[in-house]
Enzyme design. Structure first.
Site, PDB file in Angstrom:
ATOM      1  N   GLY A 109       0.811  -1.220   0.000  1.00 29.55           N
ATOM      2  CA  GLY A 109       0.000   0.000   0.000  1.00 29.55           C
ATOM      3  C   GLY A 109       0.843   1.268   0.000  1.00 29.55           C
ATOM      4  O   GLY A 109       0.389   2.316  -0.473  1.00 29.55           O
ATOM      5  N   GLU A 132       2.874  -8.339  -1.503  1.00 29.92           N
ATOM      6  CA  GLU A 132       1.663  -8.967  -0.954  1.00 29.92           C
ATOM      7  C   GLU A 132       1.628 -10.469  -1.217  1.00 29.92           C
ATOM      8  O   GLU A 132       1.010 -11.232  -0.474  1.00 29.92           O
ATOM      9  CB  GLU A 132       0.402  -8.321  -1.556  1.00 29.92           C
ATOM     10  CG  GLU A 132       0.164  -6.883  -1.128  1.00 29.92           C
ATOM     11  CD  GLU A 132       0.818  -5.842  -2.028  1.00 29.92           C
ATOM     12  OE1 GLU A 132       1.710  -6.209  -2.837  1.00 29.92           O
ATOM     13  OE2 GLU A 132       0.445  -4.667  -1.926  1.00 29.92           O
TER      14      GLU A 132
HETATM   15  N1  CAA Z   1       1.901  -3.638   8.829  1.00 30.62           N
HETATM   16  C1  CAA Z   1       1.999  -3.615  10.172  1.00 30.62           C
HETATM   17  N2  CAA Z   1       3.149  -3.474  10.834  1.00 30.62           N
HETATM   18  C2  CAA Z   1       4.277  -3.372  10.105  1.00 30.62           C
HETATM   19  C3  CAA Z   1       4.276  -3.392   8.707  1.00 30.62           C
HETATM   20  C4  CAA Z   1       3.017  -3.530   8.062  1.00 30.62           C
HETATM   21  N3  CAA Z   1       2.875  -3.503   6.733  1.00 30.62           N
HETATM   22  N4  CAA Z   1       5.544  -3.275   8.257  1.00 30.62           N
HETATM   23  C5  CAA Z   1       6.332  -3.181   9.354  1.00 30.62           C
HETATM   24  N5  CAA Z   1       5.566  -3.243  10.470  1.00 30.62           N
HETATM   25  C6  CAA Z   1       6.006  -3.181  11.864  1.00 30.62           C
HETATM   26  C7  CAA Z   1       6.665  -4.486  12.268  1.00 30.62           C
HETATM   27  O1  CAA Z   1       5.690  -5.435  12.648  1.00 30.62           O
HETATM   28  C8  CAA Z   1       7.521  -4.022  13.429  1.00 30.62           C
HETATM   29  O2  CAA Z   1       6.699  -3.860  14.556  1.00 30.62           O
HETATM   30  P1  CAA Z   1       7.153  -4.514  15.983  1.00 30.62           P
HETATM   31  O3  CAA Z   1       8.422  -3.770  16.336  1.00 30.62           O
HETATM   32  O4  CAA Z   1       5.994  -4.191  16.890  1.00 30.62           O
HETATM   33  O5  CAA Z   1       7.392  -5.954  15.738  1.00 30.62           O
HETATM   34  C9  CAA Z   1       7.959  -2.624  13.004  1.00 30.62           C
HETATM   35  O6  CAA Z   1       7.024  -2.209  11.990  1.00 30.62           O
HETATM   36  C10 CAA Z   1       9.346  -2.594  12.389  1.00 30.62           C
HETATM   37  O7  CAA Z   1       9.372  -3.563  11.351  1.00 30.62           O
HETATM   38  P2  CAA Z   1      10.532  -4.669  11.233  1.00 30.62           P
HETATM   39  O8  CAA Z   1      11.044  -5.044  12.562  1.00 30.62           O
HETATM   40  O9  CAA Z   1       9.999  -5.772  10.353  1.00 30.62           O
HETATM   41  O10 CAA Z   1      11.652  -3.807  10.455  1.00 30.62           O
HETATM   42  P3  CAA Z   1      12.796  -4.343   9.486  1.00 30.62           P
HETATM   43  O11 CAA Z   1      13.684  -3.173   9.234  1.00 30.62           O
HETATM   44  O12 CAA Z   1      13.398  -5.599   9.994  1.00 30.62           O
HETATM   45  O13 CAA Z   1      12.026  -4.736   8.101  1.00 30.62           O
HETATM   46  C11 CAA Z   1      10.467  -4.371   6.300  1.00 30.62           C
HETATM   47  C12 CAA Z   1      11.411  -3.730   7.338  1.00 30.62           C
HETATM   48  C13 CAA Z   1      11.265  -5.143   5.247  1.00 30.62           C
HETATM   49  C14 CAA Z   1       9.700  -3.224   5.628  1.00 30.62           C
HETATM   50  C15 CAA Z   1       9.490  -5.344   7.015  1.00 30.62           C
HETATM   51  O14 CAA Z   1       8.900  -4.655   8.117  1.00 30.62           O
HETATM   52  C16 CAA Z   1       8.367  -5.818   6.142  1.00 30.62           C
HETATM   53  O15 CAA Z   1       8.570  -6.715   5.334  1.00 30.62           O
HETATM   54  N6  CAA Z   1       7.156  -5.263   6.327  1.00 30.62           N
HETATM   55  C17 CAA Z   1       5.952  -5.709   5.619  1.00 30.62           C
HETATM   56  C18 CAA Z   1       5.986  -5.272   4.161  1.00 30.62           C
HETATM   57  C19 CAA Z   1       4.744  -5.776   3.453  1.00 30.62           C
HETATM   58  O16 CAA Z   1       4.498  -6.960   3.343  1.00 30.62           O
HETATM   59  N7  CAA Z   1       3.912  -4.831   2.957  1.00 30.62           N
HETATM   60  C20 CAA Z   1       2.671  -5.147   2.267  1.00 30.62           C
HETATM   61  C21 CAA Z   1       1.541  -5.110   3.247  1.00 30.62           C
HETATM   62  S1  CAA Z   1       0.009  -5.715   2.541  1.00 30.62           S
HETATM   63  C22 CAA Z   1      -0.565  -4.448   1.587  1.00 30.62           C
HETATM   64  O17 CAA Z   1       0.008  -3.372   1.533  1.00 30.62           O
HETATM   65  C23 CAA Z   1      -1.854  -4.724   0.853  1.00 30.62           C
HETATM   66  C24 CAA Z   1      -2.219  -3.665  -0.149  1.00 30.62           C
HETATM   67  O18 CAA Z   1      -1.821  -3.680  -1.295  1.00 30.62           O
HETATM   68  C25 CAA Z   1      -3.112  -2.617   0.212  1.00 30.62           C
END
Ligand code: CAA
Length: 258
Positions: A109, A132
């Site tokens: 997103g 995703e």
């Molecule tokens: N939703 C909720 N929380 C999220 C998040 C997300 N999309 N991305 C990161 N966070 C949170 C993590 O859970 C973490 O929280 P806690 O400390 O409470 O555990 C905090 O943010 C920091 O994240 P990381 O510890 O994972 O940080 P990192 O530097 O190790 O990694 C990252 C960074 C690669 C961006 C990793 O956080 C990640 O892969 N995030 C998810 C990315 C993702 O899958 N995005 C797509 C979401 S679905 C979507 O967007 C649908 C759509 O099209 C509308």
């Protein structure tokens, strides 16, 4: 107005909207998306705003829709709440130009939000992706459609199917972003672009946006026809007389939005 998940500053006719959920890398929960739609609607109505910049933090523009909020939803929940729809429709209704200033992660997103803006300026550390697929779903805020229009089918398929991230250089090469700058220059560059846009006639900047966006919605012939009708209509404005007179008189134009 005070927001829970945004910081909004307005200065010299530019509204700077910072996404502000650092604990979740600016993940887009319903509160943030609703507040963003409200802030954009308010900026659109505000005479003191002529251009808008949306940014995040140095680490993340936005790491996607909020996975915690979504994880327990059922199909019925998503369908009946029309998840994302009201907010993204609100964001897309903005008539004034909107620049995305992206540093760090713009994923899911977050990438889709950047693509809903009128153009993207990226810091060298920006990373774009539609991961995703790793969550067992698919983009849900227009990513399969908009990314394909920006970068073409092959790269869009690659991004959506593998979930890999694209760095800023690749994003610029593929036409996803308009400029890449060093991280420290991101906000100065985006604000300078916004201030330059704010100096133009607001009518012209708003119709540029309508015309360019029309290119995504219609055929070439219809789009050119639409543009020409708008071009003719602008000859009824004082700003057209002022802009052309100023050029001929070798001075800066003073636009008055009329
Ligand atoms: N939703 C909720 N929380 C999220 C998040 C997300 N999309 N991305 C990161 N966070 C949170 C993590 O859970 C973490 O929280 P806690 O400390 O409470 O555990 C905090 O943010 C920091 O994240 P990381 O510890 O994972 O940080 P990192 O530097 O190790 O990694 C990252 C960074 C690669 C961006 C990793 O956080 C990640 O892969 N995030 C998810 C990315 C993702 O899958 N995005 C797509 C979401 S679905 C979507 O967007 C649908 C759509 O099209 C509308």
């Amino acid at each position: 107005m005070a927001y829970q998940t945004l910081i909004v500053e307005i200065e010299d006719y530019v509204a700077l909207i910072r996404l502000n959920r650092p604990e979740a890398l600016n993940a887009l929960n319903s509160t943030l998306l609703g507040e963003l739609a409200d802030a954009l609607a308010a900026a659109d109505k505000n005479d003191k705003v002529r251009c808008i910049v949306i940014t995040g933090s140095e680490k993340a523009f936005a790491a996607g829709a909020d996975i915690k909020e979504m994880s327990e939803q059922s199909f019925v929940d998503m369908f009946t709440k029309n998840f994302f729809s009201t907010e993204t429709d609100g964001i897309l209704k903005t008539r004034k130009p909107v620049i995305a200033a992206v540093a760090g992660y713009a994923l899911g997103g977050g990438c889709e939000l950047a693509m809903m803006c009128d153009f993207i300026i990226a810091a060298e550390n920006a990373k774009f992706g539609q991961p995703e697929i790793n969550l067992g779903v698919v983009a849900g805020m227009g990513g399969t459609q908009r990314l394909t229009r920006f970068v073409g089918k092959s790269k869009s398929m690659d991004m959506h199917l593998t979930g890999r991230f694209m760095d800023a250089a690749e994003a610029e090469r593929s036409g996803l972003v308009s400029r890449v700058v060093p991280l420290a220059q991101l906000l100065p560059e985006a604000m300078a672009a916004a201030h330059k846009i704010a100096e133009k006639s607001l009518m012209s900047t708003m119709v540029v946006k309508e015309c360019v966006n029309r290119a995504y919605e219609t055929t070439l012939a219809e789009g050119v026809h639409f543009e020409r009708r708008i071009f003719y209509a602008l000859f009824s404005t004082e700003d057209q007389k002022e802009g052309m007179s100023a050029f001929l008189e070798k001075r800066e134009p003073q636009f008055r939005d009329r």
